[in-house]
Design a protein around this motif. Sequence first.
Motif, mmCIF file in Angstrom:
data_model
loop_
_atom_site.group_PDB
_atom_site.id
_atom_site.type_symbol
_atom_site.label_atom_id
_atom_site.label_comp_id
_atom_site.label_asym_id
_atom_site.label_seq_id
_atom_site.Cartn_x
_atom_site.Cartn_y
_atom_site.Cartn_z
ATOM 1 N N ALA A 231 28.470 4.512 -0.040
ATOM 2 C CA ALA A 231 27.204 5.001 0.499
ATOM 3 C C ALA A 231 26.185 5.238 -0.610
ATOM 4 O O ALA A 231 24.995 4.910 -0.463
ATOM 5 N N VAL A 232 26.654 5.783 -1.734
ATOM 6 C CA VAL A 232 25.767 6.012 -2.877
ATOM 7 C C VAL A 232 25.272 4.681 -3.435
ATOM 8 O O VAL A 232 24.081 4.507 -3.732
ATOM 9 N N GLN A 233 26.199 3.719 -3.573
ATOM 10 C CA GLN A 233 25.817 2.411 -4.092
ATOM 11 C C GLN A 233 24.836 1.707 -3.162
ATOM 12 O O GLN A 233 23.886 1.064 -3.610
ATOM 13 N N ALA A 234 25.075 1.831 -1.854
ATOM 14 C CA ALA A 234 24.169 1.214 -0.884
ATOM 15 C C ALA A 234 22.776 1.827 -0.970
ATOM 16 O O ALA A 234 21.763 1.121 -0.877
ATOM 17 N N ALA A 235 22.729 3.141 -1.142
ATOM 18 C CA ALA A 235 21.429 3.812 -1.256
ATOM 19 C C ALA A 235 20.704 3.360 -2.520
ATOM 20 O O ALA A 235 19.485 3.128 -2.507
ATOM 21 N N ARG A 236 21.448 3.237 -3.618
ATOM 22 C CA ARG A 236 20.833 2.784 -4.867
ATOM 23 C C ARG A 236 20.329 1.355 -4.749
ATOM 24 O O ARG A 236 19.237 1.025 -5.207
ATOM 25 N N GLU A 237 21.124 0.482 -4.110
ATOM 26 C CA GLU A 237 20.692 -0.908 -3.940
ATOM 27 C C GLU A 237 19.479 -0.992 -3.023
ATOM 28 O O GLU A 237 18.583 -1.809 -3.253
ATOM 29 N N ALA A 238 19.430 -0.149 -2.001
ATOM 30 C CA ALA A 238 18.259 -0.135 -1.116
ATOM 31 C C ALA A 238 17.006 0.227 -1.910
ATOM 32 O O ALA A 238 15.937 -0.365 -1.710
ATOM 33 N N ALA A 239 17.142 1.177 -2.832
ATOM 34 C CA ALA A 239 16.003 1.567 -3.669
ATOM 35 C C ALA A 239 15.616 0.432 -4.621
ATOM 36 O O ALA A 239 14.428 0.150 -4.826
ATOM 37 N N ARG A 240 16.632 -0.240 -5.197
ATOM 38 C CA ARG A 240 16.346 -1.363 -6.101
ATOM 39 C C ARG A 240 15.685 -2.517 -5.346
ATOM 40 O O ARG A 240 14.755 -3.147 -5.839
ATOM 41 N N ARG A 241 16.191 -2.788 -4.144
ATOM 42 C CA ARG A 241 15.605 -3.868 -3.341
ATOM 43 C C ARG A 241 14.160 -3.548 -2.980
ATOM 44 O O ARG A 241 13.298 -4.444 -2.984
ATOM 45 N N MET A 242 13.868 -2.285 -2.691
ATOM 46 C CA MET A 242 12.497 -1.888 -2.384
ATOM 47 C C MET A 242 11.589 -2.085 -3.596
ATOM 48 O O MET A 242 10.466 -2.587 -3.475
ATOM 49 N N GLN A 243 12.078 -1.719 -4.785
ATOM 50 C CA GLN A 243 11.291 -1.913 -6.003
ATOM 51 C C GLN A 243 11.068 -3.398 -6.264
ATOM 52 O O GLN A 243 9.978 -3.821 -6.664
ATOM 53 N N CYS A 244 12.105 -4.188 -6.005
ATOM 54 C CA CYS A 244 12.003 -5.633 -6.183
ATOM 55 C C CYS A 244 10.952 -6.202 -5.230
ATOM 56 O O CYS A 244 10.130 -7.044 -5.611
ATOM 57 N N SER A 245 10.966 -5.742 -3.991
ATOM 58 C CA SER A 245 9.968 -6.171 -3.008
ATOM 59 C C SER A 245 8.560 -5.783 -3.451
ATOM 60 O O SER A 245 7.609 -6.568 -3.300
ATOM 61 N N ASN A 246 8.425 -4.597 -4.018
ATOM 62 C CA ASN A 246 7.116 -4.158 -4.521
ATOM 63 C C ASN A 246 6.625 -5.058 -5.655
ATOM 64 O O ASN A 246 5.431 -5.370 -5.749
ATOM 65 N N PRO B 181 7.900 -5.069 -16.853
ATOM 66 C CA PRO B 181 8.655 -4.487 -15.739
ATOM 67 C C PRO B 181 8.387 -5.155 -14.394
ATOM 68 O O PRO B 181 9.302 -5.319 -13.578
ATOM 69 N N THR B 182 7.149 -5.571 -14.151
ATOM 70 C CA THR B 182 6.802 -6.197 -12.872
ATOM 71 C C THR B 182 7.540 -7.511 -12.677
ATOM 72 O O THR B 182 7.732 -7.962 -11.540
ATOM 73 N N TYR B 183 7.972 -8.149 -13.763
ATOM 74 C CA TYR B 183 8.658 -9.436 -13.668
ATOM 75 C C TYR B 183 10.178 -9.294 -13.557
ATOM 76 O O TYR B 183 10.882 -10.311 -13.557
ATOM 77 N N LEU B 184 10.676 -8.074 -13.470
ATOM 78 C CA LEU B 184 12.129 -7.858 -13.461
ATOM 79 C C LEU B 184 12.576 -7.162 -12.189
ATOM 80 O O LEU B 184 12.058 -6.106 -11.827
ATOM 81 N N CYS B 185 13.558 -7.750 -11.519
ATOM 82 C CA CYS B 185 14.164 -7.107 -10.357
ATOM 83 C C CYS B 185 15.246 -6.152 -10.843
ATOM 84 O O CYS B 185 16.160 -6.568 -11.570
ATOM 85 N N PRO B 186 15.180 -4.867 -10.480
ATOM 86 C CA PRO B 186 16.180 -3.916 -10.974
ATOM 87 C C PRO B 186 17.599 -4.196 -10.491
ATOM 88 O O PRO B 186 18.555 -3.637 -11.034
ATOM 89 N N SER B 187 17.763 -5.061 -9.498
ATOM 90 C CA SER B 187 19.105 -5.415 -9.021
ATOM 91 C C SER B 187 19.774 -6.461 -9.906
ATOM 92 O O SER B 187 20.971 -6.714 -9.758
ATOM 93 N N ASP B 188 19.013 -7.074 -10.806
ATOM 94 C CA ASP B 188 19.546 -8.173 -11.614
ATOM 95 C C ASP B 188 20.076 -7.654 -12.943
ATOM 96 O O ASP B 188 19.302 -7.162 -13.773
ATOM 97 N N PRO B 189 21.385 -7.763 -13.186
ATOM 98 C CA PRO B 189 21.946 -7.282 -14.463
ATOM 99 C C PRO B 189 21.506 -8.107 -15.658
ATOM 100 O O PRO B 189 21.706 -7.708 -16.803
#
Length: 385
Positions: A46-61, A156-164
Amino acid sequence: MTIPRRMSHTRCKYTAHAKPPRAFTLIELLVVIAVIGILVGLLLPAVQAAREAARRMQCSNNVKQIALALHTYHDTHQSMPTSMTGSDQHAGGAGSGFHSWLARILPNIEQAALHEQIHFDQPLADRTDYAADGDYIDYTLSPGHPDEKAAGSMVPTYLCPSDPGSIVQFSLGIPTAPGSYAGNIGWPRLSTGPGVTTPLAKQNGVIGLYNPVSVDQWQQPRIRFADIRDGLSNTIAIGERVIAQVFESTDMFGGSAISHATPLSMQSFCGGGSTGRSLSRWVGYCESVSVADAQYSISHGHAWISGWTFMANHIMPVIPINRRSCHVYGGEDDGMNLVTPSSHHIGGLNIAMADGSVQFITESIDRELYWALGSSNGSETVELP
């Protein structure tokens, strides 16, 4: 008169039958640890899912900000930004070349200072004597290049936080800053698909390409909103593309191959020559190749500043998303490289349409709809779910 007796002070003593405080037994301790482990196991996803949801939102932004930057760039220059896939050559030296569309829109994402550091009047490459198509696979940047500092600057705008892979890369000879997003350049040369039955002679994407020393009719260096005849809301402008982290292995003959530890979305396979095919035949051909090529895969996404074909700052929406990419022999000099949109999100990825709207498309998207979204002039009817 009675004299009170003197109180004597005595220390407390355990009587013979007193018991020490009871401690946990080993079994009880193990049970407690097991219960804690189960609770953590239930909570962690659940914690990981919440973090990924936040990363995906930042990526979308980020995708949204880049899409808006394309509009402000177009307002200023009356065309979409262009990537140079080669360098200008003239008597006495070389002119400009190899800078990407991402480098050109920097002022539109509040990175004007970084934009001013880039030497657009000089080629972003060590060599400029490219003659044959195959020469373009030899692309490096040496320490001391005028754009070395800019090339290593993280945006930073060119980087998706979900991408290692959002860390400094070293595949070109100097530290370079990667990027998670690529511009749509349309379908392969001479291909056919939904709404296009005549072999495609010119780019039908949104981001322009240009090689001044090897002029190609397919490349369109100046693409305007008016050229997107399917409508801005029906055409992909940019999409996610994973930053390659290729693991190489050596075969029995000493050759280099891609290890099975490398995700398929980071591997590029041979797509053959740049001959005319329908999009379905492109998919069938590319997916029939069994061995990926490390030389063509290793640099994908490693430098946002570069327009070099195999830096893969451009996508072709042909192969189903999150699958393999396919390089085309003969396309090294003109950017004709079937780079597939991909991401580290579960089930799909973020794209921006040419009108600036952002969508999350899933891996189950209808194939013909996906192809239609990649075309700017197929006259297709496009209805996103």
